[in-house]
Design a protein around this motif. Structure first.
Motif, PDB file in Angstrom:
ATOM      1  N   MET A  70       0.792  -1.239   0.028  1.00  0.00           N
ATOM      2  CA  MET A  70      -0.012  -0.082   0.058  1.00  0.00           C
ATOM      3  C   MET A  70       0.967   1.230  -0.155  1.00  0.00           C
ATOM      4  O   MET A  70       1.900   1.333   0.448  1.00  0.00           O
ATOM      5  N   PRO A  71       0.199   2.155  -0.393  1.00  0.00           N
ATOM      6  CA  PRO A  71       1.165   3.692  -0.496  1.00  0.00           C
ATOM      7  C   PRO A  71       1.444   3.897   1.004  1.00  0.00           C
ATOM      8  O   PRO A  71       0.834   3.484   2.140  1.00  0.00           O
ATOM      9  N   ALA A  72       2.697   4.713   1.104  1.00  0.00           N
ATOM     10  CA  ALA A  72       3.215   4.995   2.413  1.00  0.00           C
ATOM     11  C   ALA A  72       2.497   5.535   3.269  1.00  0.00           C
ATOM     12  O   ALA A  72       2.323   5.309   4.625  1.00  0.00           O
ATOM     13  N   SER A  73       1.513   6.446   3.264  1.00  0.00           N
ATOM     14  CA  SER A  73       0.809   7.018   3.872  1.00  0.00           C
ATOM     15  C   SER A  73      -0.896   6.493   4.361  1.00  0.00           C
ATOM     16  O   SER A  73      -1.887   7.042   4.920  1.00  0.00           O
ATOM     17  N   TYR A  74      -1.026   5.397   3.847  1.00  0.00           N
ATOM     18  CA  TYR A  74      -2.356   4.767   3.603  1.00  0.00           C
ATOM     19  C   TYR A  74      -2.854   4.716   5.284  1.00  0.00           C
ATOM     20  O   TYR A  74      -4.113   4.999   5.341  1.00  0.00           O
ATOM     21  N   GLN A  75      -2.038   4.141   6.061  1.00  0.00           N
ATOM     22  CA  GLN A  75      -2.747   3.996   7.349  1.00  0.00           C
ATOM     23  C   GLN A  75      -3.131   5.192   8.082  1.00  0.00           C
ATOM     24  O   GLN A  75      -4.231   5.414   8.783  1.00  0.00           O
ATOM     25  N   THR A  76      -2.310   6.031   7.658  1.00  0.00           N
ATOM     26  CA  THR A  76      -2.663   7.613   8.444  1.00  0.00           C
ATOM     27  C   THR A  76      -3.842   8.041   7.479  1.00  0.00           C
ATOM     28  O   THR A  76      -4.862   8.621   8.433  1.00  0.00           O
ATOM     29  N   TYR A  77      -4.087   7.891   6.492  1.00  0.00           N
ATOM     30  CA  TYR A  77      -5.170   8.397   5.715  1.00  0.00           C
ATOM     31  C   TYR A  77      -6.667   7.582   6.121  1.00  0.00           C
ATOM     32  O   TYR A  77      -7.652   8.085   6.709  1.00  0.00           O
ATOM     33  N   ARG A  78      -6.289   6.193   6.338  1.00  0.00           N
ATOM     34  CA  ARG A  78      -7.338   5.423   6.906  1.00  0.00           C
ATOM     35  C   ARG A  78      -7.788   5.834   8.382  1.00  0.00           C
ATOM     36  O   ARG A  78      -9.030   5.808   8.782  1.00  0.00           O
ATOM     37  N   GLN A  79      -6.938   6.120   9.078  1.00  0.00           N
ATOM     38  CA  GLN A  79      -7.114   6.548  10.647  1.00  0.00           C
ATOM     39  C   GLN A  79      -7.674   7.864  10.700  1.00  0.00           C
ATOM     40  O   GLN A  79      -8.787   8.057  11.534  1.00  0.00           O
ATOM     41  N   TYR A 114      -3.230   1.255  -6.776  1.00  0.00           N
ATOM     42  CA  TYR A 114      -1.801   1.122  -6.823  1.00  0.00           C
ATOM     43  C   TYR A 114      -1.130  -0.061  -6.533  1.00  0.00           C
ATOM     44  O   TYR A 114      -0.160  -0.364  -7.213  1.00  0.00           O
ATOM     45  N   ARG A 115      -1.621  -0.642  -5.327  1.00  0.00           N
ATOM     46  CA  ARG A 115      -0.913  -2.135  -4.948  1.00  0.00           C
ATOM     47  C   ARG A 115      -1.046  -2.955  -6.194  1.00  0.00           C
ATOM     48  O   ARG A 115      -0.278  -3.730  -6.460  1.00  0.00           O
ATOM     49  N   LEU A 116      -2.330  -3.111  -6.761  1.00  0.00           N
ATOM     50  CA  LEU A 116      -2.413  -3.857  -8.079  1.00  0.00           C
ATOM     51  C   LEU A 116      -1.147  -3.653  -9.014  1.00  0.00           C
ATOM     52  O   LEU A 116      -0.593  -4.448  -9.640  1.00  0.00           O
ATOM     53  N   ALA A 117      -1.183  -2.284  -9.308  1.00  0.00           N
ATOM     54  CA  ALA A 117      -0.316  -1.899 -10.596  1.00  0.00           C
ATOM     55  C   ALA A 117       1.109  -2.203  -9.943  1.00  0.00           C
ATOM     56  O   ALA A 117       1.928  -2.760 -10.688  1.00  0.00           O
ATOM     57  N   LYS A 118       1.544  -2.005  -8.841  1.00  0.00           N
ATOM     58  CA  LYS A 118       2.806  -2.022  -8.148  1.00  0.00           C
ATOM     59  C   LYS A 118       3.269  -3.520  -8.212  1.00  0.00           C
ATOM     60  O   LYS A 118       4.418  -4.142  -8.485  1.00  0.00           O
ATOM     61  N   SER A 119       2.326  -4.345  -7.855  1.00  0.00           N
ATOM     62  CA  SER A 119       2.393  -5.906  -7.768  1.00  0.00           C
ATOM     63  C   SER A 119       2.257  -6.666  -8.899  1.00  0.00           C
ATOM     64  O   SER A 119       2.718  -7.774  -8.924  1.00  0.00           O
ATOM     65  N   PHE A 120       1.773  -6.204  -9.985  1.00  0.00           N
ATOM     66  CA  PHE A 120       1.519  -7.042 -11.323  1.00  0.00           C
ATOM     67  C   PHE A 120       2.881  -7.344 -11.822  1.00  0.00           C
ATOM     68  O   PHE A 120       3.679  -6.382 -11.984  1.00  0.00           O
ATOM     69  N   VAL A 121       2.951  -8.534 -12.325  1.00  0.00           N
ATOM     70  CA  VAL A 121       3.988  -9.148 -12.777  1.00  0.00           C
ATOM     71  C   VAL A 121       3.636  -9.358 -14.360  1.00  0.00           C
ATOM     72  O   VAL A 121       4.238  -9.407 -15.206  1.00  0.00           O
ATOM     73  N   GLU A 122       2.583 -10.472 -14.396  1.00  0.00           N
ATOM     74  CA  GLU A 122       2.427 -11.116 -15.492  1.00  0.00           C
ATOM     75  C   GLU A 122       0.866 -11.616 -15.517  1.00  0.00           C
ATOM     76  O   GLU A 122       0.196 -11.720 -14.774  1.00  0.00           O
ATOM     77  N   VAL A 123       0.663 -11.973 -16.875  1.00  0.00           N
ATOM     78  CA  VAL A 123      -0.665 -12.705 -17.548  1.00  0.00           C
ATOM     79  C   VAL A 123      -0.464 -14.121 -17.816  1.00  0.00           C
ATOM     80  O   VAL A 123       0.744 -14.200 -18.293  1.00  0.00           O
ATOM     81  N   ASP A 124      -1.297 -14.726 -17.198  1.00  0.00           N
ATOM     82  CA  ASP A 124      -0.828 -16.215 -17.437  1.00  0.00           C
ATOM     83  C   ASP A 124      -1.838 -16.694 -18.619  1.00  0.00           C
ATOM     84  O   ASP A 124      -3.087 -16.916 -18.755  1.00  0.00           O
ATOM     85  N   ALA A 125      -1.087 -16.687 -19.819  1.00  0.00           N
ATOM     86  CA  ALA A 125      -1.727 -16.999 -21.013  1.00  0.00           C
ATOM     87  C   ALA A 125      -0.605 -17.771 -22.027  1.00  0.00           C
ATOM     88  O   ALA A 125       0.012 -17.084 -22.764  1.00  0.00           O
ATOM     89  N   LYS A 126      -0.573 -18.936 -21.795  1.00  0.00           N
ATOM     90  CA  LYS A 126       0.532 -19.688 -22.404  1.00  0.00           C
ATOM     91  C   LYS A 126       0.374 -19.712 -23.772  1.00  0.00           C
ATOM     92  O   LYS A 126       1.669 -20.064 -24.404  1.00  0.00           O
ATOM     93  N   GLU A 127      -0.463 -19.876 -24.608  1.00  0.00           N
ATOM     94  CA  GLU A 127      -0.622 -19.982 -25.915  1.00  0.00           C
ATOM     95  C   GLU A 127      -0.305 -18.654 -26.632  1.00  0.00           C
ATOM     96  O   GLU A 127      -0.362 -18.582 -27.791  1.00  0.00           O
ATOM     97  N   VAL A 128      -0.226 -17.551 -26.184  1.00  0.00           N
ATOM     98  CA  VAL A 128       0.045 -16.221 -26.869  1.00  0.00           C
ATOM     99  C   VAL A 128       1.460 -16.193 -27.420  1.00  0.00           C
ATOM    100  O   VAL A 128       1.597 -15.531 -28.424  1.00  0.00           O
TER     101      VAL A 128
END
Length: 167
Positions: free
Chosen positions: A1-10, A34-48
């Motif tokens: 998560m972004p650095a200030s996320y916990q402060t924002y939630r609080q 943000y978290r999805l974009a940062k952690s996204f690595v690959e698509v699983d589509a072996k036939e492509v």
């Protein structure tokens, strides 16, 4: 998560941050996008095959840009200083710009596929090619648009190797 996320939630829980419902929705979506974009690595589509690398790169840019859109919307509504409309901001990165310019296929793909009404993007790509700007955000916007609207193709975009994807 972004650095200030916990402060924002609080702050939201205590009510010390007073914001309208739409801004709250956008700010609530942002950290997850943000978290999805940062952690996204690959698509699983072996036939492509090898073009999958390019589609993965395009998807990562798409995901990051959608997170950016939510954050910019909220920042503008909250009157954050020096934040412009999402299409008017720039992110200047000389090293990245120089690396991106080496991918002639990508730059030509962007240049040749902008719509007639994309006058701002057309101006920015020409400035980028001439070395007058190191803005890389306009390129992310173009790739996001191409990816979302089906114009993006991995091989025409010059993204066929892991090094291109990482860039």
């Amino acid at each position: 998560m972004p650095a200030s996320y916990q402060t924002y939630r609080q702050n939201l829980k205590t009510g010390s941050t007073k914001i309208n419902a739409e801004v709250k929705r956008r700010l609530s979506r942002f950290p997850y996008r943000y978290r999805l974009a940062k952690s996204f690595v690959e698509v699983d589509a072996k036939e492509v095959g090898r073009t999958l690398i390019g589609y993965e790169a395009g998807m990562k840019v798409f995901l990051a840009y959608t997170a950016y859109e939510d954050l910019i919307y909220a920042a503008q509504k909250l009157s954050i200083e020096n934040v412009k409309d999402k299409n008017e901001n720039i992110i200047s990165n000389k090293e990245l710009a120089e690396q991106l310019l080496k991918n002639k296929s990508l730059i030509e793909f962007v240049r040749n596929n902008l719509r007639a009404e994309d006058t701002l993007l057309k101006t920015r790509v020409e400035e980028f090619i001439r070395g007058e700007t190191n803005d890389v955000l306009f390129l992310a916007l173009a790739i996001r648009n191409f990816y979302a609207h089906g114009i993006f193709t991995a091989t025409k975009g010059g993204v066929t190797k892991k090094a291109d994807k990482d860039l």
